[in-house]
Design an enzyme around this catalytic site. Sequence first.
Site, PDB file in Angstrom:
ATOM      1  N   GLU A 278       0.833  -1.199   0.000  1.00 19.92           N
ATOM      2  CA  GLU A 278       0.000   0.000   0.000  1.00 19.92           C
ATOM      3  C   GLU A 278       0.869   1.250   0.000  1.00 19.92           C
ATOM      4  O   GLU A 278       1.823   1.363   0.753  1.00 19.92           O
ATOM      5  CB  GLU A 278      -0.936   0.003   1.214  1.00 19.92           C
ATOM      6  CG  GLU A 278      -1.944  -1.135   1.209  1.00 19.92           C
ATOM      7  CD  GLU A 278      -2.915  -1.097   0.020  1.00 19.92           C
ATOM      8  OE1 GLU A 278      -2.995  -0.041  -0.648  1.00 19.92           O
ATOM      9  OE2 GLU A 278      -3.574  -2.132  -0.238  1.00 19.92           O
TER      10      GLU A 278
ATOM     11  N   ARG B  15     -17.690   0.202   4.504  1.00 19.80           N
ATOM     12  CA  ARG B  15     -18.693  -0.410   3.624  1.00 19.80           C
ATOM     13  C   ARG B  15     -19.525  -1.429   4.389  1.00 19.80           C
ATOM     14  O   ARG B  15     -20.705  -1.600   4.146  1.00 19.80           O
ATOM     15  CB  ARG B  15     -17.947  -1.075   2.457  1.00 19.80           C
ATOM     16  CG  ARG B  15     -18.778  -1.586   1.322  1.00 19.80           C
ATOM     17  CD  ARG B  15     -17.874  -2.173   0.224  1.00 19.80           C
ATOM     18  NE  ARG B  15     -16.832  -3.061   0.750  1.00 19.80           N
ATOM     19  CZ  ARG B  15     -17.020  -4.336   1.092  1.00 19.80           C
ATOM     20  NH1 ARG B  15     -18.200  -4.889   0.975  1.00 19.80           N
ATOM     21  NH2 ARG B  15     -16.016  -5.065   1.553  1.00 19.80           N
TER      22      ARG B  15
ATOM     23  N   CYS C  29      -8.072  -1.647   7.986  1.00 17.56           N
ATOM     24  CA  CYS C  29      -6.682  -1.722   7.497  1.00 17.56           C
ATOM     25  C   CYS C  29      -6.117  -0.332   7.256  1.00 17.56           C
ATOM     26  O   CYS C  29      -4.989  -0.028   7.661  1.00 17.56           O
ATOM     27  CB  CYS C  29      -6.609  -2.550   6.208  1.00 17.56           C
ATOM     28  SG  CYS C  29      -6.881  -4.297   6.514  1.00 17.56           S
TER      29      CYS C  29
ATOM     30  N   HIS D 105      -1.415  -5.683   1.874  1.00 20.14           N
ATOM     31  CA  HIS D 105      -2.644  -6.471   1.734  1.00 20.14           C
ATOM     32  C   HIS D 105      -2.316  -7.777   1.012  1.00 20.14           C
ATOM     33  O   HIS D 105      -1.550  -7.779   0.044  1.00 20.14           O
ATOM     34  CB  HIS D 105      -3.689  -5.699   0.911  1.00 20.14           C
ATOM     35  CG  HIS D 105      -4.675  -4.951   1.752  1.00 20.14           C
ATOM     36  ND1 HIS D 105      -4.858  -3.591   1.648  1.00 20.14           N
ATOM     37  CD2 HIS D 105      -5.561  -5.382   2.703  1.00 20.14           C
ATOM     38  CE1 HIS D 105      -5.808  -3.215   2.508  1.00 20.14           C
ATOM     39  NE2 HIS D 105      -6.252  -4.278   3.148  1.00 20.14           N
TER      40      HIS D 105
END
Length: 207
Positions: A79, A89, A142, A166
Site C-alpha cells: 500500500e 462499507r 486496514c 494487503h
Amino acid sequence: MKVLVTGFEPFGSNKINPTEKIIDSLANEELEGISIITNVLPVVFKKADEILANLLAEHKPDIAIHLGLAAGRSSISLERVAINLMDARIPDNENFQPKDEQLRKDGETAYLSKLPIKEIVNELRKEGIPSVVSNTAGLYVCNEVMYLSLYHSAKFGFPAKTGFIHVPYLPEQVVEKFLTNGQNIPCLPLDLQVKAVKIAIQKTLKL
Ligand code: PCA
C-alpha cells in the site's frame, strides 16, 4: 532491531484471515539479529486503535509491517497511502460502521508508506510472487491501522519505517466460495504469502 508485524482476525463473511496464519508462522521464526513482535488485531475500529497504540508504546519498534486481507485481489499489494478517514462499507466486528469520520483531528490528510514499496515489489516479482503497488488501502480498519502507525511515526519518530501489505485469499477460501456461490476469485498459497512477508521484512531492514 525490533520489528512489529500485525495481522487481523477474520471479519465480515470471511471465516479465515490469512494474515492470522502468517502471524502464526512468523511467531515461530528466528530471523537473524532481529526480534519480531507479532500481534493479531481485532477488526474493530476502536480496539485496533487502542491495541496498536499500546504495542507501539510498549515495544518502540524500529519497523512495523501491518498485514490485512484484501478480498478479491490477486497479488501481494504494497500500500502506498493511508487516508485520514473512516468510511466503512460493512460494520466492524462490534457493529460500528463509521461514515466520513476523521481518524485524527491533528493528523495530515494522508501519509505515504515508509516502507521501500517498489524495492519490495521488484524483489517479490524476482522470486516469482505476484506483487503490485496499490494506491488504496480502502477506508476500513486496514487503512486505519496503516494511518495510525504512520501518524505515530510522524509524531514520535518511531516506527521509523512502517507501512501496510494487503494479501489475497488462501486457496481453501476460494474453493469454498466457488462451491457455495460459483464465484471465481484469485488466491495465493500460504507458503508464498509467508515468504513475501519475510522478504518485505528483510528488504526493509537493508534499506
Ligand atoms: N482486511 C480489512 C480489515 C481486516 C483485514 O484483514 C481491510 O482491508 O480493511
